[in-house]
Design a protein around this motif. Structure first.
Motif, PDB file in Angstrom:
ATOM      1  N   LYS A  16       0.828  -1.205   0.000  1.00  0.00           N
ATOM      2  CA  LYS A  16       0.000   0.000   0.000  1.00  0.00           C
ATOM      3  C   LYS A  16       0.868   1.263   0.000  1.00  0.00           C
ATOM      4  O   LYS A  16       1.965   1.266   0.525  1.00  0.00           O
ATOM      5  CB  LYS A  16      -0.904  -0.018   1.242  1.00  0.00           C
ATOM      6  N   ASN A  17       0.342   2.329  -0.589  1.00  0.00           N
ATOM      7  CA  ASN A  17       0.997   3.635  -0.526  1.00  0.00           C
ATOM      8  C   ASN A  17       0.592   4.300   0.781  1.00  0.00           C
ATOM      9  O   ASN A  17      -0.561   4.687   0.947  1.00  0.00           O
ATOM     10  CB  ASN A  17       0.535   4.498  -1.699  1.00  0.00           C
ATOM     11  N   TYR A  18       1.498   4.413   1.703  1.00  0.00           N
ATOM     12  CA  TYR A  18       1.158   4.944   3.021  1.00  0.00           C
ATOM     13  C   TYR A  18       1.334   6.455   3.070  1.00  0.00           C
ATOM     14  O   TYR A  18       2.297   7.000   2.520  1.00  0.00           O
ATOM     15  CB  TYR A  18       2.025   4.287   4.100  1.00  0.00           C
ATOM     16  N   ASN A  19       0.415   7.112   3.757  1.00  0.00           N
ATOM     17  CA  ASN A  19       0.502   8.553   3.980  1.00  0.00           C
ATOM     18  C   ASN A  19       1.269   8.824   5.267  1.00  0.00           C
ATOM     19  O   ASN A  19       0.832   8.442   6.353  1.00  0.00           O
ATOM     20  CB  ASN A  19      -0.896   9.179   4.077  1.00  0.00           C
ATOM     21  N   TRP A  20       2.391   9.511   5.118  1.00  0.00           N
ATOM     22  CA  TRP A  20       3.227   9.893   6.259  1.00  0.00           C
ATOM     23  C   TRP A  20       2.968  11.357   6.608  1.00  0.00           C
ATOM     24  O   TRP A  20       2.829  12.202   5.719  1.00  0.00           O
ATOM     25  CB  TRP A  20       4.699   9.745   5.915  1.00  0.00           C
ATOM     26  N   ALA A  21       2.945  11.634   7.899  1.00  0.00           N
ATOM     27  CA  ALA A  21       2.873  13.015   8.366  1.00  0.00           C
ATOM     28  C   ALA A  21       3.974  13.222   9.400  1.00  0.00           C
ATOM     29  O   ALA A  21       4.258  12.327  10.193  1.00  0.00           O
ATOM     30  CB  ALA A  21       1.506  13.310   8.987  1.00  0.00           C
TER      31      ALA A  21
ATOM     32  N   ALA B  69      13.872  12.075  -2.801  1.00  0.00           N
ATOM     33  CA  ALA B  69      14.896  11.419  -3.622  1.00  0.00           C
ATOM     34  C   ALA B  69      14.409  10.097  -4.199  1.00  0.00           C
ATOM     35  O   ALA B  69      14.969   9.589  -5.174  1.00  0.00           O
ATOM     36  CB  ALA B  69      16.153  11.187  -2.793  1.00  0.00           C
ATOM     37  N   HIS B  70      13.349   9.556  -3.591  1.00  0.00           N
ATOM     38  CA  HIS B  70      12.783   8.291  -4.056  1.00  0.00           C
ATOM     39  C   HIS B  70      11.373   8.479  -4.590  1.00  0.00           C
ATOM     40  O   HIS B  70      10.571   7.540  -4.605  1.00  0.00           O
ATOM     41  CB  HIS B  70      12.816   7.266  -2.927  1.00  0.00           C
ATOM     42  N   GLY B  71      11.074   9.711  -5.010  1.00  0.00           N
ATOM     43  CA  GLY B  71       9.796   9.989  -5.646  1.00  0.00           C
ATOM     44  C   GLY B  71       8.604   9.975  -4.712  1.00  0.00           C
ATOM     45  O   GLY B  71       7.460   9.797  -5.157  1.00  0.00           O
ATOM     46  N   ARG B  72       8.855  10.214  -3.440  1.00  0.00           N
ATOM     47  CA  ARG B  72       7.787  10.205  -2.448  1.00  0.00           C
ATOM     48  C   ARG B  72       7.611  11.603  -1.863  1.00  0.00           C
ATOM     49  O   ARG B  72       8.548  12.409  -1.843  1.00  0.00           O
ATOM     50  CB  ARG B  72       8.112   9.230  -1.311  1.00  0.00           C
ATOM     51  N   THR B  73       6.419  11.880  -1.347  1.00  0.00           N
ATOM     52  CA  THR B  73       6.136  13.166  -0.712  1.00  0.00           C
ATOM     53  C   THR B  73       5.400  12.945   0.597  1.00  0.00           C
ATOM     54  O   THR B  73       4.509  12.097   0.671  1.00  0.00           O
ATOM     55  CB  THR B  73       5.259  14.050  -1.625  1.00  0.00           C
ATOM     56  N   LEU B  74       5.767  13.690   1.616  1.00  0.00           N
ATOM     57  CA  LEU B  74       5.030  13.646   2.876  1.00  0.00           C
ATOM     58  C   LEU B  74       3.604  14.128   2.644  1.00  0.00           C
ATOM     59  O   LEU B  74       3.364  15.063   1.875  1.00  0.00           O
ATOM     60  CB  LEU B  74       5.710  14.529   3.919  1.00  0.00           C
ATOM     61  N   TYR B  75       2.665  13.521   3.338  1.00  0.00           N
ATOM     62  CA  TYR B  75       1.262  13.932   3.205  1.00  0.00           C
ATOM     63  C   TYR B  75       0.955  15.145   4.085  1.00  0.00           C
ATOM     64  O   TYR B  75       0.254  16.074   3.655  1.00  0.00           O
ATOM     65  CB  TYR B  75       0.344  12.774   3.585  1.00  0.00           C
ATOM     66  N   GLY B  76       1.449  15.136   5.332  1.00  0.00           N
ATOM     67  CA  GLY B  76       1.068  16.204   6.253  1.00  0.00           C
ATOM     68  C   GLY B  76       2.203  16.669   7.141  1.00  0.00           C
ATOM     69  O   GLY B  76       3.203  15.966   7.327  1.00  0.00           O
ATOM     70  N   VAL B  77       2.047  17.865   7.711  1.00  0.00           N
ATOM     71  CA  VAL B  77       3.019  18.417   8.642  1.00  0.00           C
ATOM     72  C   VAL B  77       2.305  19.223   9.716  1.00  0.00           C
ATOM     73  O   VAL B  77       1.363  19.968   9.438  1.00  0.00           O
ATOM     74  CB  VAL B  77       4.070  19.303   7.914  1.00  0.00           C
ATOM     75  N   ALA B  78       2.751  19.030  10.946  1.00  0.00           N
ATOM     76  CA  ALA B  78       2.259  19.818  12.083  1.00  0.00           C
ATOM     77  C   ALA B  78       3.459  20.314  12.869  1.00  0.00           C
ATOM     78  O   ALA B  78       4.484  19.636  12.954  1.00  0.00           O
ATOM     79  CB  ALA B  78       1.356  18.971  12.980  1.00  0.00           C
ATOM     80  N   ASN B  79       3.316  21.497  13.431  1.00  0.00           N
ATOM     81  CA  ASN B  79       4.417  22.078  14.193  1.00  0.00           C
ATOM     82  C   ASN B  79       3.859  23.063  15.197  1.00  0.00           C
ATOM     83  O   ASN B  79       2.796  23.666  14.975  1.00  0.00           O
ATOM     84  CB  ASN B  79       5.404  22.799  13.258  1.00  0.00           C
TER      85      ASN B  79
ATOM     86  N   PHE C 163       7.507  24.832   5.557  1.00  0.00           N
ATOM     87  CA  PHE C 163       7.984  23.464   5.311  1.00  0.00           C
ATOM     88  C   PHE C 163       7.152  22.819   4.201  1.00  0.00           C
ATOM     89  O   PHE C 163       7.693  22.181   3.287  1.00  0.00           O
ATOM     90  CB  PHE C 163       7.883  22.658   6.608  1.00  0.00           C
ATOM     91  N   ALA C 164       5.842  22.986   4.272  1.00  0.00           N
ATOM     92  CA  ALA C 164       4.942  22.394   3.279  1.00  0.00           C
ATOM     93  C   ALA C 164       5.205  22.958   1.885  1.00  0.00           C
ATOM     94  O   ALA C 164       5.208  22.222   0.892  1.00  0.00           O
ATOM     95  CB  ALA C 164       3.488  22.627   3.679  1.00  0.00           C
ATOM     96  N   LYS C 165       5.430  24.257   1.800  1.00  0.00           N
ATOM     97  CA  LYS C 165       5.729  24.876   0.511  1.00  0.00           C
ATOM     98  C   LYS C 165       7.047  24.347  -0.055  1.00  0.00           C
ATOM     99  O   LYS C 165       7.173  24.095  -1.264  1.00  0.00           O
ATOM    100  CB  LYS C 165       5.801  26.394   0.660  1.00  0.00           C
ATOM    101  N   LYS C 166       8.015  24.184   0.806  1.00  0.00           N
ATOM    102  CA  LYS C 166       9.340  23.747   0.377  1.00  0.00           C
ATOM    103  C   LYS C 166       9.317  22.336  -0.197  1.00  0.00           C
ATOM    104  O   LYS C 166      10.015  22.039  -1.180  1.00  0.00           O
ATOM    105  CB  LYS C 166      10.313  23.814   1.564  1.00  0.00           C
ATOM    106  N   TYR C 167       8.502  21.456   0.407  1.00  0.00           N
ATOM    107  CA  TYR C 167       8.538  20.045   0.022  1.00  0.00           C
ATOM    108  C   TYR C 167       7.252  19.544  -0.643  1.00  0.00           C
ATOM    109  O   TYR C 167       7.114  18.352  -0.898  1.00  0.00           O
ATOM    110  CB  TYR C 167       8.853  19.181   1.243  1.00  0.00           C
ATOM    111  N   GLY C 168       6.334  20.447  -0.939  1.00  0.00           N
ATOM    112  CA  GLY C 168       5.108  20.035  -1.611  1.00  0.00           C
ATOM    113  C   GLY C 168       4.215  19.166  -0.759  1.00  0.00           C
ATOM    114  O   GLY C 168       3.537  18.263  -1.273  1.00  0.00           O
ATOM    115  N   VAL C 169       4.179  19.432   0.537  1.00  0.00           N
ATOM    116  CA  VAL C 169       3.354  18.658   1.474  1.00  0.00           C
ATOM    117  C   VAL C 169       1.894  19.065   1.304  1.00  0.00           C
ATOM    118  O   VAL C 169       1.568  20.255   1.257  1.00  0.00           O
ATOM    119  CB  VAL C 169       3.818  18.879   2.923  1.00  0.00           C
ATOM    120  N   THR C 170       1.016  18.081   1.227  1.00  0.00           N
ATOM    121  CA  THR C 170      -0.396  18.340   0.942  1.00  0.00           C
ATOM    122  C   THR C 170      -1.116  19.056   2.068  1.00  0.00           C
ATOM    123  O   THR C 170      -1.857  20.029   1.842  1.00  0.00           O
ATOM    124  CB  THR C 170      -1.127  17.007   0.666  1.00  0.00           C
ATOM    125  N   LYS C 171      -0.894  18.623   3.304  1.00  0.00           N
ATOM    126  CA  LYS C 171      -1.731  19.054   4.425  1.00  0.00           C
ATOM    127  C   LYS C 171      -0.895  19.747   5.495  1.00  0.00           C
ATOM    128  O   LYS C 171       0.123  19.223   5.943  1.00  0.00           O
ATOM    129  CB  LYS C 171      -2.419  17.830   5.041  1.00  0.00           C
TER     130      LYS C 171
END
Length: 324
Positions: A2-7, A24-34, A43-51
Motif C-alpha cells: 500500500k501507498n502509506y501517507n506519512w505526516a 529522492a525516491h519519488g515520495r512526498t510527505l502527506y502532512g506536517v504539524a508544528n 515546510f509544506a511549501k518547500k517540500y510540496g506537502v499536501t496538508k
C-alpha cells in the motif's frame, strides 16, 4: 504494498532530512504539524506537502494519516505518543524514543492495545551494512564476540540554554548521542547487558556533558563507550571477535566496514547502502512492518537501551523536570 501517507510532527533538521529522503525516491510527505504554524506552512511549501494542520492535535484525528514521524524534543515524545497511538496511528519516533523506561512501557502498551506499530527512528538498525555484517558474524568466520569500543564526541558551544545542555529540553550527552553508541553495542551483543558501570561529568545546568560507560552481559561480552559534548571525537565503532575485528566510522549512518583478521592481519572491506538514504531505509522497514510483513524495527533493542539509560541516569542522580 500500500501507498502509506506519512505526516511529520515537527519540522526541524530531522523532518527536513525525512522529506528530502522521500523526495529522492519519488515520495512526498502527506502532512506536517508544528508548534509554530508558520514554520509548518514554510515546510509544506518547500517540500510540496499536501496538508498543514492548524493545531498539532489535528494530525492525530486525520483519517488520511497512516504513519506519524515524531521529531519534537525528547521530553515531548510521550505526550504525542499517547495521542497518536490512542488515535490508532502507527508511529516512528525520533531517538531517544522516550525520557525513561516507564514512559516506553506505557507507549508499548498503548501500541499493543490499539494494534499499531511503534518504533524508534534509530538509523543504524536499518542501514544495509549492519544487515550484511550480521550475516558475516552468523557465518562464524570471526569467532566469538569479546569486546566493543564506541566513541561519539561533539563540540557544542558551552551555552546552558541551548538544547544540548538545557534540562528543560531533556539535554545531555546520553539521550542525544549516547543512544547511538548503546544501540550499536546492543545490535552486536548477543544478550542485553546486565552489568552497567560509569563515570560522568555533569554540566553546570545539571545534565551529563561527558561520560564513560562499561557494559557486560551474561555471555561475558563487554563494551566500553566514551561520550562527550565537549570535544570532537570520531564516531568510531570497533567490534572485536576471536578471529578478527570490525571497524566502522560514522556508525550511526555507516556504509563501510573494515574487517581485520587476527591470524594474518589481512583486511576485508565491505560497503553496503548509502549514508544519504539512511532515513529512507527507516521508512521502507517501517512500511514493511505496518503492512504485516517482517517487523525489523527492533523495538526490543530500543527497550533494552532505554532501560540502560534509565539506570545510568538514576545512578547519576539526573532527573528531568517532567520526572519530578
Amino acid at each position: 504494498m500500500k501507498n502509506y501517507n506519512w505526516a511529520t510532527l515537527g519540522c526541524g533538521v530531522i523532518a527536513n532530512e525525512l522529506a528530502q529522503a522521500m523526495a529522492a525516491h519519488g515520495r512526498t510527505l502527506y502532512g506536517v504539524a508544528n508548534r509554530t504554524h508558520s514554520k509548518a506552512v514554510d515546510f509544506a511549501k518547500k517540500y510540496g506537502v499536501t496538508k498543514v494542520y492548524d493545531q498539532i492535535e489535528d494530525i492525530f484525528s486525520d483519517p488520511e494519516v497512516d504513519i506519524i514521524y515524531i521529531s519534537t524534543p525528547h521530553n515531548t515524545h510521550i505526550k504525542y505518543l499517547r495521542q497518536a497511538l490512542a488515535a490508532g496511528k502507527h508511529v516512528l519516533c525520533e531517538k531517544s524514543i522516550t525520557l525513561n523506561a516507564a514512559e516506553l512501557t506505557e507507549a508499548k502498551q498503548l501500541a499493543e492495545k490499539n494494534n499499531v506499530i511503534l518504533a524508534e527512528a534509530m538509523t543504524l538498525y536499518h542501514m544495509p551494512i549492519y544487515k550484511e555484517l550480521a550475516e558475516v558474524i552468523a557465518s562464524g568466520r570471526l569467532g566469538e564476540l569479546r569486546m566493543l569500543q564506541l566513541n561519539f564526541g561533539s563540540y557544542k558551544d558551552y551555552d546552558m540554554t541551548n538544547r544540548f545542555f538545557n534540562p528543560e529540553l531533556a539535554g545531555g550527552a546520553l539521550l542525544d548521542i549516547g543512544v547511538y553508541a548503546l544501540s550499536f553495542a546492543r545490535w552486536f551483543m548477543s544478550q542485553k547487558p546486565d552489568k552497567v558501570a560509569s563515570q560522568v561529568k555533569l554540566a553546570p545546568s545539571g545534565v551529563d556533558e561527558q561520560a564513560g560507560i562499561l557494559l557486560q552481559n551474561e555471555a561475558s561480552e563487554m563494551a566500553t563507550l566514551a561520550l562527550t559534548l565537549h570535544a570532537k571525537q570520531p564516531k568510531r565503532g570497533m567490534v572485536a571477535f576471536d578471529k578478527g575485528y570490525i571497524e566502522i566510522y560514522e556508525y550511526p549512518r555507516g556504509q563501510k566496514a573494515t574487517i581485520t583478521y587476527t591470524a594474518d592481519g589481512g583486511q576485508e572491506v565491505i560497503e553496503s547502502g548509502a549514508t544519504a538514504d539512511a532515513l529512507f531505509y527507516e521508512v521502507t522497514d517501517m512500511e514493511q512492518a505496518v503492512s504485516g510483513g517482517q517487523n525489523v524495527m527492533h523495538l526490543d533493542y530500543s527497550t533494552d537501551v532505554m532501560e540502560i539509560m534509565t539506570e545510568l541516569r538514576r545512578d547519576w542522580g539526573l532527573v528531568y523536570p517532567e520526572e519530578k
